[in-house]
Design a protein around this motif. Sequence first.
Motif, PDB file in Angstrom:
ATOM      1  N   VAL A   1       0.772  -1.195  -0.095  1.00 36.36           N
ATOM      2  CA  VAL A   1      -0.166  -0.061   0.118  1.00 36.36           C
ATOM      3  C   VAL A   1       0.942   1.269   0.299  1.00 36.36           C
ATOM      4  O   VAL A   1       0.575   2.222  -0.838  1.00 36.36           O
ATOM      5  CB  VAL A   1      -1.040  -0.144   1.274  1.00 36.36           C
ATOM      6  N   ALA A   2       1.838   1.291   0.820  1.00 37.26           N
ATOM      7  CA  ALA A   2       2.935   2.392   0.887  1.00 37.26           C
ATOM      8  C   ALA A   2       3.496   2.645  -0.338  1.00 37.26           C
ATOM      9  O   ALA A   2       3.572   3.730  -0.869  1.00 37.26           O
ATOM     10  CB  ALA A   2       3.731   2.145   2.075  1.00 37.26           C
ATOM     11  N   CYS A   3       3.951   1.554  -1.057  1.00 39.78           N
ATOM     12  CA  CYS A   3       4.646   1.528  -2.160  1.00 39.78           C
ATOM     13  C   CYS A   3       3.746   2.169  -3.411  1.00 39.78           C
ATOM     14  O   CYS A   3       4.068   3.248  -4.088  1.00 39.78           O
ATOM     15  CB  CYS A   3       5.291   0.085  -2.761  1.00 39.78           C
ATOM     16  N   ALA A   4       2.474   1.780  -3.462  1.00 38.59           N
ATOM     17  CA  ALA A   4       1.487   2.407  -4.305  1.00 38.59           C
ATOM     18  C   ALA A   4       1.321   3.649  -4.361  1.00 38.59           C
ATOM     19  O   ALA A   4       1.365   4.597  -5.032  1.00 38.59           O
ATOM     20  CB  ALA A   4       0.393   1.578  -4.317  1.00 38.59           C
ATOM     21  N   ARG A   5       1.240   4.055  -2.930  1.00 41.56           N
ATOM     22  CA  ARG A   5       0.975   5.672  -2.566  1.00 41.56           C
ATOM     23  C   ARG A   5       2.295   6.489  -3.086  1.00 41.56           C
ATOM     24  O   ARG A   5       1.967   7.570  -3.503  1.00 41.56           O
ATOM     25  CB  ARG A   5       0.584   5.816  -1.319  1.00 41.56           C
ATOM     26  N   GLU A   6       3.443   6.065  -2.778  1.00 38.63           N
ATOM     27  CA  GLU A   6       4.705   6.627  -3.076  1.00 38.63           C
ATOM     28  C   GLU A   6       4.701   6.851  -4.521  1.00 38.63           C
ATOM     29  O   GLU A   6       5.126   7.755  -5.148  1.00 38.63           O
ATOM     30  CB  GLU A   6       5.905   5.874  -2.734  1.00 38.63           C
ATOM     31  N   LEU A   7       4.419   5.760  -5.275  1.00 38.74           N
ATOM     32  CA  LEU A   7       4.510   5.783  -7.020  1.00 38.74           C
ATOM     33  C   LEU A   7       3.332   6.639  -7.443  1.00 38.74           C
ATOM     34  O   LEU A   7       3.802   7.387  -8.461  1.00 38.74           O
ATOM     35  CB  LEU A   7       4.344   4.352  -7.562  1.00 38.74           C
ATOM     36  N   ALA A   8       2.283   6.882  -6.964  1.00 37.96           N
ATOM     37  CA  ALA A   8       1.105   7.559  -7.265  1.00 37.96           C
ATOM     38  C   ALA A   8       1.501   9.271  -7.220  1.00 37.96           C
ATOM     39  O   ALA A   8       1.297  10.016  -7.781  1.00 37.96           O
ATOM     40  CB  ALA A   8      -0.063   7.155  -6.467  1.00 37.96           C
ATOM     41  N   THR A   9       1.878   9.279  -5.831  1.00 39.12           N
ATOM     42  CA  THR A   9       2.458  10.842  -5.687  1.00 39.12           C
ATOM     43  C   THR A   9       3.656  11.177  -6.514  1.00 39.12           C
ATOM     44  O   THR A   9       3.524  12.184  -7.040  1.00 39.12           O
ATOM     45  CB  THR A   9       3.042  10.722  -4.008  1.00 39.12           C
ATOM     46  N   GLY A  10       4.574  10.454  -6.796  1.00 30.58           N
ATOM     47  CA  GLY A  10       5.501  10.688  -7.667  1.00 30.58           C
ATOM     48  C   GLY A  10       5.002  10.994  -9.077  1.00 30.58           C
ATOM     49  O   GLY A  10       5.470  11.790  -9.911  1.00 30.58           O
TER      50      GLY A  10
ATOM     51  N   ARG B   1       1.857  11.732  -9.835  1.00 32.26           N
ATOM     52  CA  ARG B   1       1.016  13.057  -9.802  1.00 32.26           C
ATOM     53  C   ARG B   1       1.798  14.249  -9.732  1.00 32.26           C
ATOM     54  O   ARG B   1       1.602  15.191 -10.458  1.00 32.26           O
ATOM     55  CB  ARG B   1       0.095  13.110  -8.785  1.00 32.26           C
ATOM     56  N   ASP B   2       2.967  14.223  -8.947  1.00 37.45           N
ATOM     57  CA  ASP B   2       3.761  15.469  -8.864  1.00 37.45           C
ATOM     58  C   ASP B   2       4.626  15.866 -10.182  1.00 37.45           C
ATOM     59  O   ASP B   2       4.947  16.924 -10.375  1.00 37.45           O
ATOM     60  CB  ASP B   2       4.649  15.341  -7.783  1.00 37.45           C
ATOM     61  N   SER B   3       4.804  14.674 -11.110  1.00 35.98           N
ATOM     62  CA  SER B   3       5.367  14.964 -11.920  1.00 35.98           C
ATOM     63  C   SER B   3       4.535  15.435 -13.329  1.00 35.98           C
ATOM     64  O   SER B   3       4.844  15.357 -14.321  1.00 35.98           O
ATOM     65  CB  SER B   3       6.319  13.983 -12.496  1.00 35.98           C
ATOM     66  N   GLU B   4       3.235  15.327 -12.892  1.00 37.54           N
ATOM     67  CA  GLU B   4       2.124  15.784 -14.033  1.00 37.54           C
ATOM     68  C   GLU B   4       2.024  14.507 -15.071  1.00 37.54           C
ATOM     69  O   GLU B   4       1.940  14.927 -16.146  1.00 37.54           O
ATOM     70  CB  GLU B   4       2.371  17.280 -14.493  1.00 37.54           C
TER      71      GLU B   4
ATOM     72  N   ALA C   1      -1.924   4.123 -15.079  1.00 37.62           N
ATOM     73  CA  ALA C   1      -1.840   5.631 -14.149  1.00 37.62           C
ATOM     74  C   ALA C   1      -1.334   6.765 -15.181  1.00 37.62           C
ATOM     75  O   ALA C   1      -2.087   7.635 -14.911  1.00 37.62           O
ATOM     76  CB  ALA C   1      -1.184   5.660 -12.749  1.00 37.62           C
ATOM     77  N   GLN C   2      -0.486   6.445 -15.817  1.00 39.59           N
ATOM     78  CA  GLN C   2       0.024   7.582 -16.493  1.00 39.59           C
ATOM     79  C   GLN C   2      -0.755   8.170 -17.785  1.00 39.59           C
ATOM     80  O   GLN C   2      -0.884   9.285 -17.796  1.00 39.59           O
ATOM     81  CB  GLN C   2       1.713   7.186 -17.215  1.00 39.59           C
ATOM     82  N   ILE C   3      -1.152   7.217 -18.356  1.00 43.90           N
ATOM     83  CA  ILE C   3      -2.094   7.208 -19.386  1.00 43.90           C
ATOM     84  C   ILE C   3      -3.355   7.961 -19.053  1.00 43.90           C
ATOM     85  O   ILE C   3      -3.948   8.620 -19.725  1.00 43.90           O
ATOM     86  CB  ILE C   3      -2.373   6.099 -20.229  1.00 43.90           C
ATOM     87  N   THR C   4      -4.098   7.608 -17.807  1.00 51.21           N
ATOM     88  CA  THR C   4      -5.363   7.792 -17.556  1.00 51.21           C
ATOM     89  C   THR C   4      -5.123   9.051 -16.543  1.00 51.21           C
ATOM     90  O   THR C   4      -6.412   9.817 -16.230  1.00 51.21           O
ATOM     91  CB  THR C   4      -6.059   6.838 -16.669  1.00 51.21           C
ATOM     92  N   ARG C   5      -3.904   9.518 -16.090  1.00 48.01           N
ATOM     93  CA  ARG C   5      -3.758  10.518 -15.346  1.00 48.01           C
ATOM     94  C   ARG C   5      -4.473  10.408 -14.017  1.00 48.01           C
ATOM     95  O   ARG C   5      -5.227  11.443 -13.759  1.00 48.01           O
ATOM     96  CB  ARG C   5      -3.903  11.973 -16.061  1.00 48.01           C
ATOM     97  N   SER C   6      -4.401   9.233 -13.508  1.00 46.58           N
ATOM     98  CA  SER C   6      -5.111   8.901 -12.467  1.00 46.58           C
ATOM     99  C   SER C   6      -4.457   8.222 -11.296  1.00 46.58           C
ATOM    100  O   SER C   6      -3.549   7.014 -11.870  1.00 46.58           O
ATOM    101  CB  SER C   6      -6.372   8.200 -12.814  1.00 46.58           C
ATOM    102  N   THR C   7      -4.456   8.175 -10.051  1.00 46.78           N
ATOM    103  CA  THR C   7      -3.818   7.310  -9.183  1.00 46.78           C
ATOM    104  C   THR C   7      -4.641   6.177  -8.997  1.00 46.78           C
ATOM    105  O   THR C   7      -4.241   5.388  -8.305  1.00 46.78           O
ATOM    106  CB  THR C   7      -3.530   8.104  -7.788  1.00 46.78           C
ATOM    107  N   THR C   8      -5.773   6.027  -9.198  1.00 38.15           N
ATOM    108  CA  THR C   8      -6.864   5.007  -8.971  1.00 38.15           C
ATOM    109  C   THR C   8      -6.287   3.486  -9.405  1.00 38.15           C
ATOM    110  O   THR C   8      -6.180   2.762  -8.509  1.00 38.15           O
ATOM    111  CB  THR C   8      -8.008   5.157  -9.655  1.00 38.15           C
ATOM    112  N   PRO C   9      -5.642   3.545 -10.377  1.00 36.72           N
ATOM    113  CA  PRO C   9      -4.873   2.059 -10.629  1.00 36.72           C
ATOM    114  C   PRO C   9      -3.646   1.611  -9.707  1.00 36.72           C
ATOM    115  O   PRO C   9      -3.864   0.668  -9.222  1.00 36.72           O
ATOM    116  CB  PRO C   9      -4.188   2.063 -12.159  1.00 36.72           C
TER     117      PRO C   9
END
Length: 120
Positions: free
Chosen positions: A14-23, A25-28, A96-104
């Motif tokens: 869960v923490a790894c997924a959150r960190e990847l998602a944050t990175g 999102r932060d990189s647009e 996530a990159q293609i959909t621009r969403s952290t949901t995946p």
Amino acid sequence: MVLEREDDPADAMVACARELATGMRDSEWMDGCPVTTTALESARRLPQVRDAAERAFAHWHGIVSDKLTAAGFDDATASDLAHTVVSTFEGTEMTAQITRSTTPLDLAGTHLARLFRSYR
């Protein structure tokens, strides 16, 4: 590394997924996995790039497998689950990159954690 910060491998997913998602999102949504991107674009022409990517995936597999064996998973199960983790995160990063969403990524972390807990 995020896997080292969490004792429980399920919580680490869960923490790894959150960190990847944050990175991402932060990189647009520009920063995905550089290994996959590079390998897919050049592996046919440059076998040394494919070999380097293979080593990177093996390294990630080893990190996850070691985390799982340290938590009490048998070697074969830890290895199988490590393959699942690496493949899941690679696919969900791209999605996530293609959909621009952290949901995946959020869902991947949640379901990998659930999978790990099902072995206990």
